[in-house]
Scaffold this motif. Structure first.
Motif, PDB file in Angstrom:
ATOM      1  N   ASP A 152      54.879  29.824  23.918  1.00  0.00           N
ATOM      2  CA  ASP A 152      54.388  30.324  22.628  1.00  0.00           C
ATOM      3  C   ASP A 152      55.196  29.760  21.469  1.00  0.00           C
ATOM      4  O   ASP A 152      56.207  29.084  21.651  1.00  0.00           O
ATOM      5  CB  ASP A 152      54.508  31.861  22.594  1.00  0.00           C
ATOM      6  N   THR A 153      54.745  30.107  20.272  1.00  0.00           N
ATOM      7  CA  THR A 153      55.516  29.805  19.074  1.00  0.00           C
ATOM      8  C   THR A 153      55.621  31.057  18.214  1.00  0.00           C
ATOM      9  O   THR A 153      54.739  31.920  18.248  1.00  0.00           O
ATOM     10  CB  THR A 153      54.910  28.641  18.266  1.00  0.00           C
ATOM     11  N   LYS A 195      58.799  27.917  20.726  1.00  0.00           N
ATOM     12  CA  LYS A 195      58.992  27.133  19.530  1.00  0.00           C
ATOM     13  C   LYS A 195      58.996  28.080  18.329  1.00  0.00           C
ATOM     14  O   LYS A 195      58.492  29.198  18.418  1.00  0.00           O
ATOM     15  CB  LYS A 195      57.784  26.208  19.435  1.00  0.00           C
ATOM     16  N   LEU A 196      59.580  27.627  17.229  1.00  0.00           N
ATOM     17  CA  LEU A 196      59.426  28.324  15.957  1.00  0.00           C
ATOM     18  C   LEU A 196      58.548  27.457  15.061  1.00  0.00           C
ATOM     19  O   LEU A 196      58.829  26.272  14.889  1.00  0.00           O
ATOM     20  CB  LEU A 196      60.783  28.556  15.284  1.00  0.00           C
TER      21      LEU A 196
END
Lengths: 347, 347, 347, 347
Positions: free
Chosen positions: C76-77, C102-103
């Motif tokens: 995911d992010t 992730k960001l």
């Protein structure tokens, strides 16, 4: 008239033949057979890098992620373009393989500029133990938007990396198309231009699924092999990867296939002429172009396949342009292109 | 006389033919082509599991690790035999894919007993937040030492898992050999026996590199697909995996290949007779046996290949027995076996 | 005149007293003592959330990373502002704890706008299995640049998240300062505003090192506890964390400390008057302001400490302004502020 | 009569005093304050290791996991005893921090023998790229079962590690108790005995929550600091960790506290006499002993607390012995022990 992707078409007969030839007798597994050894030697020769560590994997995501994982630590960041495949299209595989490293998106388009890279590298280095550490630079050649870095561009980017002591990874999913477009050797586009690890892509250019990862400094070779095995990417029946790459290297097949794809692309650009606005440099095998909506509908009706990049083709009235992506695979014919452009020109 | 591994021999012609047939025209990538869809349907049919989630990957390590990662959390542990492939031969891939889950080695041999499993499960559940949590049970059929779980054995093991609310993974690298040996259906050896996720191995039984992962409960299907992509195991030109599996499923090829291998194994056991002590049940395609050192040297001189499991063949004098592993691949001939056993019997 | 950070000053006497009081006799470890239970109850009461799962950890990085790891999957992010502490100042801890999520940096400043968030969320959802999946939204209140989201802002942001079925994390390192500035209750700033998981920070507001993580939906409580232990963040002598939080909650100490800090901040803004340009809304305890270089040198000479955010104070001549960050801790005195602003006003 | 754990009792007044003393004025955060620097110097001095890298963390799990993560790669394995705290009681934290390394349990009891370690190391090194790689050896002193390695034992174990080029980690949760029991210096029990990284535990021996990690080779110091921050274990208000350790090092408090605990343990063993069978060497602060069930019930009735290790005290009739664990903390009194043993002796 298939322009949707360079992974949609068939493989050349030479690849099938090579598989059949390799399918003989008992050989050691896991890349220890004679053919696998020979293929690695041939790659070293092709890259004029007798000391390089060379390994094969089956997918580009594996190639990129394993290469990056050998270059950076989990607390590092990798500098790349905002549209880099490693960022947008690998479902966090680089983060997975590196153990949680970050990707820092260098502001700008698909082609990083040295100035933007330099600024991003500088900005990331100011937080001591609190911030991600600077780990590596990743460059895609040709880019995900079909643009090419000239050799000078590569030299300038890798110089920025070198100044910050960062290793450089080259995502070469379309390595051959770039090499052909630049008229340069693999060595010129990699280690001679400051690249530390290159992915020499085969899949998009005609193989079933083989990519070579080339470390010009072999110090991390064993680590790479362990990471590959740990990732489930060490094939037991390795000869079938090696056979594909062997065919690819024979009679310059890799160059021949890419030359065909690039030639089709050039014909496409020429054929579109002023009837479509080409948005990228299109020196490789990809065209991004605007198409009138009506033309798009006619193309579709005639069976053309490609990706609509921007705009909703089915929205309301038939006015306004779309942006489409047209990818030329090695197996595309001159007739395909001619038919496509004729439809466009018919308006 | 190649008994070294079932990954050392060639693939059957049907596989090459299937690749050639699939190599036609442009198709969607990433498993969305018609052939890939059909193959998944055929697998569901074979397993009598119309709701199952079915996916292909190219290596057994990927199949096992991705399956386990979909079953357990990073703070869990997976119960398996001490010689499980996931423990000994995958370079920490299960730990990698699960994000750091542990493997708990159930004391005993290659075939877990229900009592030993039950004790291990009980022992692991006493530490609350401090200990690894109980995550799943992994069974290899046939085992890494060539032994078979009878259907009753499987039922008994999965009953222990079920009682502890643990899902069951079946490492079926040699699934076909087991199925043939048991004379049962794939369904009987999996979901009907309490298995939640099965790996239906193709590589060791004649494919270039394809394994099917079958989730009988499809709830985690999307997660599996994301994990596969994140692991770099989603092939763009998926049809070449699907084609291999399609050939494997046609005319019961998978069963036919395993039958051949098992038949050779039976001939081998018969032929060794009292001249070697067979150490495992050898109902599949693997024999572990003691061989006099002198016989070993003669076999080697005649060109036989196999793995010396215990003992140093080159140590000192020519007395004392060795333990060897003899793996029968599908392509081994009756003549190979006959020649091998003749040498042994000659003493 | 210490404005460098709200982690540089001492803790209030009440905290030391609470530690001393707690230091009595033998109690169970790991948060199972009576005091720890009581503190969790008090937090539930404070947040008007009788069902909430409440846990303490010792650092903000742990609080944020563990919270996010309980909300998202590795593929995911997390959507956050480009200057989010989780992105810039935690050395990839969120990536570590989430297993490689992730960001996604939402374009704009430190305060995400609903429109920018909505666009970022929409853009991330177009790539199917190839792209990071949308996982959660993270909001910092007050932001890393000292700005406040009004309750309406929070409602608007969480509405965007809700529409995309994304849970919302609130990084409340300066939760108390925000709450005081808004004149609202903790409940109004969290679950009533659509927040799913909140970090109720204590460290920056006067504790030695304690943050509470509050899950308004307790479904992931056990998972959080396991992740905390696995991260090495479950203190054996838990009472010393609990004692600090107990003091913090007694007699509204948390509110009192933040009120002092915010009051100093307001005095600072007033005192700076037109002699410095305040760049943020400064309703919490942080001021970003421009200062003439000469004033900066005078302040330093007088012993003032703060962080120069932009500009090199030692560069060349004495002209040109600097941007400085002035953080007001709870222990800062009116005299400190008065002295500081007097120097500034003296020019 | 509290024998349940050495984390259940209070901290000595010196620790509270040190916290109060440290609570003065503004100081830099994150370990850059003068006190933190001084404490690290004092630890280097204590360990006679002027070049060592020394860092503090708040929990033993963090100390061990971060130390191991700095020593091994994700594809490695760590050799340890089957009852090692890192295996049984840290909820997969070592696997988490190392990125998925494995723990290889050396057969035998809590005290690894050189022969068993050597055999385990040899067995793990035979699978090339397929198996986990040999990464490090971890020794717990005193062990989780209250046994002591004599200095000769340590030398013999580390010699095995050295021969295999493996670094040695010492889990010193009860370092002080061991040091006192052996009558040796910290240097003699660590680097002089071949230990590469030692955890000098403070929490179980009287601190609120501080452990020192000491790398005798400082090469990985920066990496450790990054991993600590990434794990959320870098305290902003670091002085409160440093103050505790400062008190611990002053006037040999660490030694004094451990001496008290060990003395109580000796009194306990003496007092139990022939009325209980002591099962471990009990030279540190832990006794494992068998107790008649009736005695156990009487002790409980009198308010004694301890952990029943084996046997169900409430099972059926009142016959049969239990195994109990009796841990002596620093604050246990002679009277506590005397009362306890009197009850036991009363039978």
């Amino acid at each position: 008239m298939h322009f949707s992707s360079d992974n949609a078409g068939p493989v050349p007969q030479q690849v099938l033949d090579a598989l059949a030839r390799a399918n003989d007798g008992h050989v050691p597994g896991y890349g220890e057979d004679a053919l696998s050894h020979r293929v690695r030697d041939r790659l070293r020769e092709l890259f004029e890098a007798p000391e390089a560590a060379v390994e094969l994997v089956a997918t580009g995501t594996a190639a990129n992620s394993l290469a990056l994982a050998s270059l950076v630590q989990p607390f590092d960041t990798v500098f790349c373009a905002p549209v880099a495949h490693i960022h947008e299209d690998e479902c966090n595989a680089p983060e997975f393989y590196t153990g949680g490293a970050k990707l820092t998106l260098v502001p700008g388009g698909d082609r990083m500029t040295p100035a933007a890279l330099e600024a991003a590298v500088a900005a990331e280095g100011t937080r001591g133990v609190h911030g991600a550490q600077r780990g590596a630079v990743s460059i895609t050649q040709i880019t995900e938007r079909g643009n090419l870095y000239d050799l000078d561009d590569l030299h300038a980017l890798t110089a920025v990396a070198r100044a910050a002591k960062l290793p450089v990874h080259l995502d070469g999913a379309r390595f051959a198309n770039a090499c052909v477009a630049l008229g340069c050797t693999p060595a010129e586009m990699t280690w001679k231009a400051g690249v530390d690890v290159a992915v020499f892509g085969g899949t998009k250019n005609g193989l079933m699924g083989v990519e070579a990862v080339i470390f010009f400094d072999p110090a991390r070779h064993w680590e790479f092999q362990l990471r590959r095995k740990r990732g489930g990417h060490l094939f037991s029946k390795f000869r079938y990867l090696a056979a594909q790459m062997d065919a690819y290297l024979s009679d310059d097949l890799w160059r021949d296939l890419a030359s065909r794809a690039n030639a089709r692309c050039a014909e496409l650009v020429a054929g579109l002429g002023k009837h479509a606005q080409v948005l990228n440099d299109a020196r490789g095998n990809i065209v991004f172009a605007t198409l009138p909506r009506a033309v798009h509908h006619r193309l579709r009706a005639e069976g053309a396949s490609y990706y609509v990049w921007q705009g909703d083709p089915d929205a309301g009235d038939d006015t306004g342009d779309l942006v489409v992506r047209l990818v030329c695979g090695w197996s595309l014919t001159e007739e395909d292109v001619a038919r496509f452009t004729a439809i466009v020109r018919a308006g």
